[in-house]
Design an enzyme around this catalytic site. Structure first.
Site, PDB file in Angstrom:
ATOM      1  N   TRP A 354       0.842  -1.214   0.000  1.00  0.00           N
ATOM      2  CA  TRP A 354       0.000   0.000   0.000  1.00  0.00           C
ATOM      3  C   TRP A 354       0.867   1.249   0.000  1.00  0.00           C
ATOM      4  CZ3 TRP A 354      -1.217   3.404   4.421  1.00  0.00           C
ATOM      5  CH2 TRP A 354      -0.522   3.089   5.594  1.00  0.00           C
ATOM      6  N   ASP A 355       2.174   1.063   0.156  1.00  0.00           N
ATOM      7  CA  ASP A 355       3.128   2.158   0.013  1.00  0.00           C
ATOM      8  C   ASP A 355       2.910   2.916  -1.293  1.00  0.00           C
ATOM      9  OD1 ASP A 355       3.965   0.034   1.663  1.00  0.00           O
ATOM     10  OD2 ASP A 355       6.054   0.667   1.584  1.00  0.00           O
ATOM     11  N   GLU A 483       1.846  -1.522  12.933  1.00  0.00           N
ATOM     12  CA  GLU A 483       1.982  -2.985  12.971  1.00  0.00           C
ATOM     13  C   GLU A 483       2.529  -3.485  14.299  1.00  0.00           C
ATOM     14  OE1 GLU A 483       4.317  -3.258   9.423  1.00  0.00           O
ATOM     15  OE2 GLU A 483       2.628  -3.962   8.220  1.00  0.00           O
ATOM     16  N   LYS A 588       4.536   2.136  15.809  1.00  0.00           N
ATOM     17  CA  LYS A 588       5.563   1.969  14.788  1.00  0.00           C
ATOM     18  C   LYS A 588       5.521   3.109  13.784  1.00  0.00           C
ATOM     19  CE  LYS A 588       7.068  -1.408  11.313  1.00  0.00           C
ATOM     20  NZ  LYS A 588       6.581  -2.500  10.433  1.00  0.00           N
ATOM     21  N   GLN A 589       4.330   3.458  13.359  1.00  0.00           N
ATOM     22  CA  GLN A 589       4.192   4.485  12.326  1.00  0.00           C
ATOM     23  C   GLN A 589       2.822   5.120  12.466  1.00  0.00           C
ATOM     24  OE1 GLN A 589       4.053   1.156   9.228  1.00  0.00           O
ATOM     25  NE2 GLN A 589       3.036   2.819   8.161  1.00  0.00           N
TER      26      GLN A 589
END
Lengths: 763, 763
Positions: A354-355, A483, A588-589
């Protein structure tokens, strides 16, 4: 942080033969969208090295590794695979095999020229009284996709020498990450006529996926010595040149390599097609093919270059990002996409994440033309049927785009990612939204995009459940963008994006014709159901803290900020057990913040600020996708220090080996982070609403920056310094824009002062 | 449901050579706690078969299979491994190799005698005018653990024949479930003196775990024909007997096999020890060793038999359970435990699960003596250091007993199980509680048990976190007994059992001496902290439904009962995606109800009833551990139909192949389910409080049942029919018991009527 190359605006230059050869190889990878390779040495290297040659779209379904297979797990783990190594040229001087890992050398220079896409290496080899100068030059042609070229110049500086040059092609290649130490290739054909060639094919596999045939052919031009013999053996074809050289004499070998695959050319035509490429190249000559290649790179830079004044490290970083992105993907082939490692390594497997929609498309919209960036949308549309298959494998309706794929079929192998990280479906829809708002052209949306939107909405409508106890729709069993938590209930981002997908689809079906309604089998009750779900979607919110809640039980955690971690604990994914990570509050993000970035126009500044202040301090940014989102939001919120800190983390991630893992290959998909941090962040560009808008500032660390924008048939140049933003219309019609909340018309040139009053108007 | 064997109270008998040979092999497995094997045919079988010979405690650390390794994942997947196949005897008649998969035979009878622990097989082989009768008998000695015996009688009934018998031992064995198709054995030694033998050793492995050397030796006694030669080749040793037989002549071969391992005997003494076993057996003779073996089984049955009148299928089921349990484990060796497949297959890996404390110990307490069942506790105490290692690998304090293990080190390979299903720690503590309340003897608890309890309490105290937002202690990131949900927050069972562990440890430390306090490093603040955590442990409860909540967001699900499932959807683990299963309300096995079973004395009848009524209808019982808990609770709650339904599911699970997976081996650890359903369920035996109590009834389907109990030095017989419960004191001192809430004293005999009034007194 580990910096191998000197700071230089256009080049990576090093005088050192690095101990960390793999890192150097990753950073000197080159490619042309069709194929590419790591910066391996042509003559070989007997110490640690990772030889990697990759061809776009050529992959293999490796067997999965899962503890205990359960229904819905993917059948295979699709991998980018190492293909025939085509650059090698063995070099012998008086029967001594050249090997820089052992030999004595002087004046070593390794240089990647990013402006021209050329990798050169030169040194003087010494032994006893003999001194021989070498210069290796290579590129993968940006103008003829099937062509790669190696040019070697050898000159004896002192003494006399017997020299052998043995260009060869080697199909004995393996993937380091093969799950079961299996080889992925069989030899199919080889020969020396009309030019030396080797044809290999990926092995038959139990999953029945496409097998790929690859023919690699070389045409060698030699000056100064003569061909002596050739050798053909298992998975190996060479030509051997030999001669005596006296002091001052020079030899030049040009190895033209063509690589043909069954993806474009049927097997029986491989030899013919490969020969044509070689012949044209030989006719054009070394200088000719090099010229064409450079011209193509000039064009690309002309549309996309970013200039930063006052900070050469940043300048080098942003150009490295753009160079590697364009080397990986320039939209020639709608069957391809932007893989996480591009042509620089084989980690992660898969070609498409999905990047693409989260990071790549937003940049490509501005720095390439419609023919290029639209391919990214066509790719997903072409894989819509497979998305339905993915959903069906889970017993679900509608379309579930894969987390990782080559063909559209899911091919990753962790259940907590594969069928839980379903928010990717929303990113696909958001890509369509992004394209449509950027281009202002709804024809793709209404003709093709709607097929995808309907499939995705049908998935969401089936994947939610109605919670009787809450009288709301919920989404259980997901992994959000963060994640570091798995299998959570009601991830705010996922629920919010799912509702947005349903709404966007509803808006769009209002605009399509009767025929399309029939084709898609739409009905009013179905649309009404989407409205019902979207309006009654549960989205966890804390009244007390006035923030969106990442997922149902997030606030029950022991909440702490990242600054309470010891430096030895970071990165936590290399120091903490997975158990501790899952239970920790560390993110994480961007997760909630990813939603505020994607749906930036739908939230107030106060909402963004409160959530940023709450979540960012708990974020460890251990995904390469994280810094760019935070940099852009920080810029928007006037947190300029944070914005710049995050910019630096993304723009020189690989050049400075921030995450200590670049030896495995570059972080290709997050390479757009630097560009987005500048253009969407520092310059505050937005295109979600009808007009192109800017709220620019210049980071304290820089004197200024400029970038180019392709926007609705125009080419704009935007220059920003601490006092002024200047707009140049380099191509196309005049344009209304919004700068600091005021509409301006750009004809040829327009400038707006950057001052306190302008900035404050935004608040 | 698939029933291969005839109904018979003491035997499994079949006249059919089954198509599902693997299922037949599983059901005719025999063992003696030290070694065992599947019901493979001595002469071989050329169609599908699963040859399996297993030695207790001999295992191999296979490489794990995980999608993406993360810190805290186990290093290896420990597996029960196939060892040298020692039963084979090749048979040739006139150079034709006997093979029942192809040959014509008559009067086939296969019989497992559970009373005597003997497997026999007889048939008449026919070809043209020749008829030869065969009778194979074998057992694994219950009196000499290293000894197995095969006896073959051959008689020519019609015609004359050349007969060859070739007993051999074969080390060329593999595990079907090897992760990487690797062999686990090397040959170390072989020879023919003093008897034919083969020594193999498990391969060196990268994890540095113990390697095992196994010597298998055979002494063959032959009558009727003579030895001709012997053969020794790679991993293979045989003796070959040959002769001519006329009609009526008979041949008898007895193959005495001894199996010695480095677990008990150092490598250099293997030959000597193995020879001794053979010599003693030969001296004792076929009839002698058989007699000793039978006598041991008589003893076992005398202490443990259950008699059911009016239902031979139930009778056969319960005896099969007891027979297979005793074949797997009779407490000879505290380094061993009860593996999920015993000696009947290799699925699942590992030797020890929490099944031991949940299912095995409660039955063994009653049907074996203290020397036997106490070994199960000693086993855990011996592995306490490893439990600390397991916790430390997760960055946690205290002791974390493994989910699956051989040595105490965790060796399973799914993170959602390995470090999330931590409730097993509570089962270990509960085993100590069970033992102590059953035996009434606190000396183990205070000397050894407390070491375990303190380790476990330290784990819980570190694993919980204080939720500031709730002002309570919570446990996030767990998988409860219901493995159809993973990584949930605040599983009621786990939180409740953790708090119970802390309380039980606190009670116990009050009773230990100063020395033990010092040895364990206890302090009042630590104990106070345990109290603080236990008293403030969050335990999700629904006020509205008046039930305990399985975990935080369980009630937000779309709640449905199992009867809304289509028959084609069941079992859901063979028909639904893992995604759907995780999000569904369907429960694999007792979860909240497991707590009400374990802590039966701490909850009211109303609490049990409400939770049973809420959760059981959502339970699919797809774990073999589920039915017994539900049967016992259903009996307690007067739900006699449900109790009997659940009894049937557990007692004949394998004999009727309920779960369609018995071909992989028997469900050994749940074999106690039938016994527990009868004794704890139908007879309502409880021992948690000071007195032995009963609330018996007889299921409608039966006329009556009786069972034996070893209880605090006594042997009791309990007989129940629809009118009366009778107690016989067969051994030991008089005893006060509570029957239907009234204390009675058992001297030699006591009976109590079963009537409405007695039953209602309990409410």
């Amino acid at each position: 942080m580990e910096r191998l190359f000197e700071i230089n605006p256009w080049k990576l230059t090093s005088n050192k033969l690095e101990k960390n050869k793999r890192l150097q190889e990753s950073l000197t990878s080159i490619g042309n969208g069709y194929m590419g390779l790591r910066g391996n040495f042509e003559e070989g290297y007997s110490k640690d090295t990772h030889i990697g040659t990759y061809i776009a779209g050529v992959w293999f379904p490796d067997k999965t590794k899962v503890g205990w297979w359960k229904i819905g797990y993917p059948d295979y783990f699709g991998k980018v695979i190492n293909a025939t190594n085509f650059i090698p040229v063995d070099v012998y001087i008086n029967d001594h095999k050249l090997d820089l890992s052992k030999d004595q050398i002087d004046q070593f220079v390794l240089e990647l020229d990013m402006k021209q896409g050329i990798l050169t290496r030169s040194f003087i080899w010494e032994k006893n009284d003999l001194r021989v100068a070498f210069r290796f030059t290579r590129f993968v042609s940006a103008s003829v996709k099937e062509l790669a070229v190696v040019n070697i110049k050898v000159q004896v500086i002192k003494g006399n020498a017997q020299l052998s040059l043995i260009p060869f092609m080697d199909g004995n290649v393996v993937n380091e990450d093969s799950n079961y130490q299996e080889s992925f290739w069989d030899e199919i054909n080889k020969g020396s006529s009309p030019y030396p060639f080797l044809t290999t094919r990926t092995k038959e596999n139990p999953f029945g996926t496409e097998q790929f045939t690859v023919t690699t052919m070389m045409g060698n031009q030699i000056k100064g010595i003569r061909k002596q013999r050739e050798q053909i053996k298992s998975m190996y074809v060479d030509e051997q040149f030999h001669g005596s050289l006296s002091v001052g004499e020079e030899v030049e070998l040009t190895k033209f390599i063509s690589v043909i695959t069954s993806r474009d050319v049927s097997d029986q035509d491989h030899i013919e097609k490969a020969s044509q490429v070689i012949e044209l190249a030989i006719a054009n000559g070394w200088e000719g093919v090099l010229h064409d290649h450079k011209e193509e790179w000039d064009d690309r830079w002309n549309n996309a270059d970013v200039i930063i004044t006052g900070d050469d490290a940043s300048q080098q970083g942003i150009r490295f990002n753009i160079f590697q992105l364009f080397s990986t993907y320039y939209g020639e082939d709608p069957r391809l996409n932007v893989g996480p490692k591009g042509f620089t390594g084989e980690k992660y497997g898969g070609a498409t994440y999905w990047d693409t929609e989260a990071c790549i498309l937003p940049m490509y919209l501005s720095v390439t033309n419609e023919e290029t960036f639209k391919q990214l949308l066509v790719y997903r549309h072409n894989q819509l049927d497979e998305a339905y298959v993915n959903a069906k494998k889970q017993g679900l309706e509608g379309a579930l785009y894969p987390m990782v794929t080559f063909t559209g079929i899911e091919c990753h192998n962790e259940w907590e990612i594969t069928f839980e990280e379903i928010h990717r479906n929303a990113a696909i829809a958001h890509g369509i939204f992004n394209y449509t708002t950027y281009t202002g052209n709804e024809s793709y949306l209404l003709k093709q995009g709607i097929d995808i939107l309907v499939g995705i909405s049908r998935f969401w409508a089936n994947r939610v459940h109605y919670s009787e106890s809450n009288k709301q729709y919920m989404i259980h069993g997901v992994t959000g963008p963060n994640e570091y938590e798995n299998n959570v209930s009601n991830n705010w981002y996922t629920n919010t994006m799912a509702a947005w997908c349903l709404d966007y689809t509803r808006e769009t079906v209002d605009k399509i014709g009767e025929d399309k309604w029939v084709e898609l089998g739409l009905s009013n009750p179905e649309i009404e159901n989407w409205r019902e779900i979207s309006q009654n979607m549960y989205r966890p919110i804390s009244e007390e803290l006035d923030v969106f809640i990442q997922h149902d039980t997030f606030l029950d955690k022991e909440l702490r900020t990242v600054d309470t971690l010891e430096p030895t604990e970071r990165p936590i994914n290399q120091n903490w057990s997975w158990d501790k990570i899952l239970r920790s509050p560390f993110i994480k993000q961007a997760d909630v913040l990813q939603g505020l970035y994607f749906l930036n126009h739908m939230f107030t500044r106060e909402e963004k600020e409160r959530n940023f202040n709450f979540y960012e301090p708990m974020t460890v940014h251990e995904s390469s996708l994280s810094p760019l989102v935070h940099s852009i939001l920080a810029s928007e919120l006037g947190k300029t220090d944070k914005a710049f800190e995050m910019y630096e983390r993304t723009a020189r991630l690989d050049l400075d080996n921030y995450n200590n893992d670049t030896e495995d290959g570059l972080h290709i998909t997050s390479m757009s982070g630097g560009w987005l941090s500048i253009v969407h962040g520092f310059a505050g560009m937005r295109t979600y609403t009808k007009e192109l808008t800017f709220t620019p500032y210049c980071p304290d660390h820089w004197q200024g920056y400029e970038f180019k924008l392709n926007y609705r048939g125009r080419l704009l140049k935007v220059k920003v310094n601490h006092q002024l933003v200047e707009f140049y219309l380099e191509k196309g019609d005049p344009l209304n824009m919004v700068v600091f909340n005021r509409t301006v018309t750009l004809k040829e040139y327009h400038s707006v002062p950057i001052n306190k009053r302008n900035a404050e108007d935004l608040l």
